[in-house]
Write an enzyme that holds these catalytic residues in place. Structure first.
Site, PDB file in Angstrom:
ATOM      1  CD  GLU A  19      -2.827  -1.132   2.430  1.00  0.00           C
ATOM      2  OE1 GLU A  19      -3.713  -0.260   2.503  1.00  0.00           O
ATOM      3  OE2 GLU A  19      -2.623  -1.985   3.315  1.00  0.00           O
ATOM      4  CB  SER A 146      -5.807  -0.939  -0.082  1.00  0.00           C
ATOM      5  OG  SER A 146      -5.350   0.195   0.614  1.00  0.00           O
ATOM      6  CE1 TYR A 212      -7.195   4.367  -1.075  1.00  0.00           C
ATOM      7  CE2 TYR A 212      -6.914   2.182  -2.014  1.00  0.00           C
ATOM      8  CZ  TYR A 212      -6.951   3.016  -0.922  1.00  0.00           C
ATOM      9  OH  TYR A 212      -6.755   2.508   0.338  1.00  0.00           O
ATOM     10  NE  ARG A 251     -12.813   3.047   7.136  1.00  0.00           N
ATOM     11  CZ  ARG A 251     -11.706   2.885   6.407  1.00  0.00           C
ATOM     12  NH1 ARG A 251     -10.911   3.900   6.144  1.00  0.00           N
ATOM     13  NH2 ARG A 251     -11.389   1.685   5.947  1.00  0.00           N
ATOM     14  CG  ASP A 253     -14.251  -0.221   7.288  1.00  0.00           C
ATOM     15  OD1 ASP A 253     -14.579   0.956   7.480  1.00  0.00           O
ATOM     16  OD2 ASP A 253     -13.178  -0.552   6.756  1.00  0.00           O
ATOM     17  CD  GLU A 266     -10.846  -4.077   7.288  1.00  0.00           C
ATOM     18  OE1 GLU A 266      -9.698  -3.621   7.476  1.00  0.00           O
ATOM     19  OE2 GLU A 266     -11.179  -4.678   6.245  1.00  0.00           O
ATOM     20  CG  ASN A 268      -7.959   1.516   8.386  1.00  0.00           C
ATOM     21  OD1 ASN A 268      -6.977   2.037   8.889  1.00  0.00           O
ATOM     22  ND2 ASN A 268      -8.061   1.267   7.094  1.00  0.00           N
ATOM     23  N   GLY A 272      -7.241   6.181   5.652  1.00  0.00           N
ATOM     24  CA  GLY A 272      -6.640   6.984   4.597  1.00  0.00           C
ATOM     25  C   GLY A 272      -7.056   8.449   4.681  1.00  0.00           C
TER      26      GLY A 272
END
Length: 307
Positions: A19, A146, A212, A251, A253, A266, A268, A272
């Site tokens: 990443e 990602s 992205y 964060r 999810d 999960e 994070n 990002g």
């Protein structure tokens, strides 16, 4: 911002993971904000000589903008702890357990946090002919981000290839029940939820390209949820942060299933901070612009270290 003046702030980016390019995008966005605030900031493209890099540039405070292995998994956090350098994001323990999805899932189960059913596979095991859960299912590396190495398996003839792809990224693979529903991202400031972002990819699922590439995904913030659904999502996100011992801004999810119940995928620990990223969207919904978010994360790093 007075607490930050006179300090050398190092933005740690790039690194050694798959990443890397996303990390450079995050890092450069952060670097620009800090520089425009008139603070003393240096960019550090992290290598195996990170301790020497930090020492050479006399870094007092680190903004960790690394994604993936050696950035989110507790490795860099351990180096910074050893060097007594305050840093953004979660600590070593929270980073390590959140990054490994298999460890996270076991903790979710122990704490009765709803999460899709799953099985674990290990590279080299002779189990590739056995599909352990009803189709469709999700095959993914246990320690990547990602959406790298992820496949949604709908037919039996996709199974072996999906495992092969996932094993290219990790020696441990999670096979998880596919849950139909709304894909949601819940930004967290410690254990305080931010407005929920609903993710609607225009492709089949929220893969690397959808994440992205501008225009490949639609986002609604706040998400199109009932009051009860929002409350349930907030409750499970708070429980997730606490169970994984995570601090700072992160964060969670989740998939809101067809019964209106959130299933945690999960957490994070280093979300990002790119033009298409989810956390800045949530922050903006409460009037926290990107530059304010970056400064808040830096100030949190100071507070976390001192406490």
């Amino acid at each position: 911002m007075e607490q930050l003046k006179g300090k050398v702030i190092g933005v740690l980016m790039g690194g050694l993971s798959p990443e890397r390019e996303i990390s450079l995008s995050t890092g450069n966005a952060v670097l620009q904000v800090i520089r425009e605030k008139g603070l003393n900031v240096v960019a550090i493209d992290v290598s195996c000589q990170i301790a020497e890099q930090l020492s050479l540039k006399k870094v007092d405070l680190a903004f960790v903008a690394l994604h993936g292995t050696f950035g989110e998994d507790g490795a860099i956090q351990g180096v910074l702890e050893y060097l007594k350098i305050p840093y953004t994001g979660s600590g070593l323990l929270g980073s390590a357990v959140a990054f490994n999805k298999a460890v996270s899932k076991s903790i979710f189960k122990a704490h009765d946090i709803p999460t899709p059913d799953y099985k674990l596979f290990y590279r080299g095991e002779d189990k590739q002919a056995v599909i352990p859960l009803p189709l469709p299912l999700v095959v993914k590396p246990s320690d990547q981000g990602s959406s790298l190495g992820i496949t949604i398996v709908k037919q039996a003839n996709q199974w072996k290839q999906a495992l092969d792809i996932a094993f290219e990224y990790s020696k441990q693979v999670i096979v998880e029940s596919f849950i139909a529903g709304k894909l949601l991202a819940i930004g967290m400031d410690e254990d305080q939820p931010l407005p929920i972002v609903q993710i609607i990819p225009r492709s089949e699922f929220y893969d690397y390209e959808a994440k992205y590439t501008p225009g490949k995904t639609d986002y609604h913030c706040p998400a199109d949820l009932t009051e009860r659904e929002t409350e349930e999502c907030h409750k499970v996100a708070i429980r997730t942060v606490r169970a994984l011992c995570v601090r700072g801004i992160c964060r969670v999810d989740v998939i809101l299933d067809e019964k209106g119940m959130p299933q945690v995928l999960e957490l994070n620990t280093i979300p990002g901070l790119t033009p298409t990223s989810l956390l800045p969207k949530a922050a903006r919904a409460i009037g926290l612009e990107f530059e304010d978010l970056v400064l808040k994360m830096l100030l949190n790093a100071q507070r976390d270290y001192l406490n």
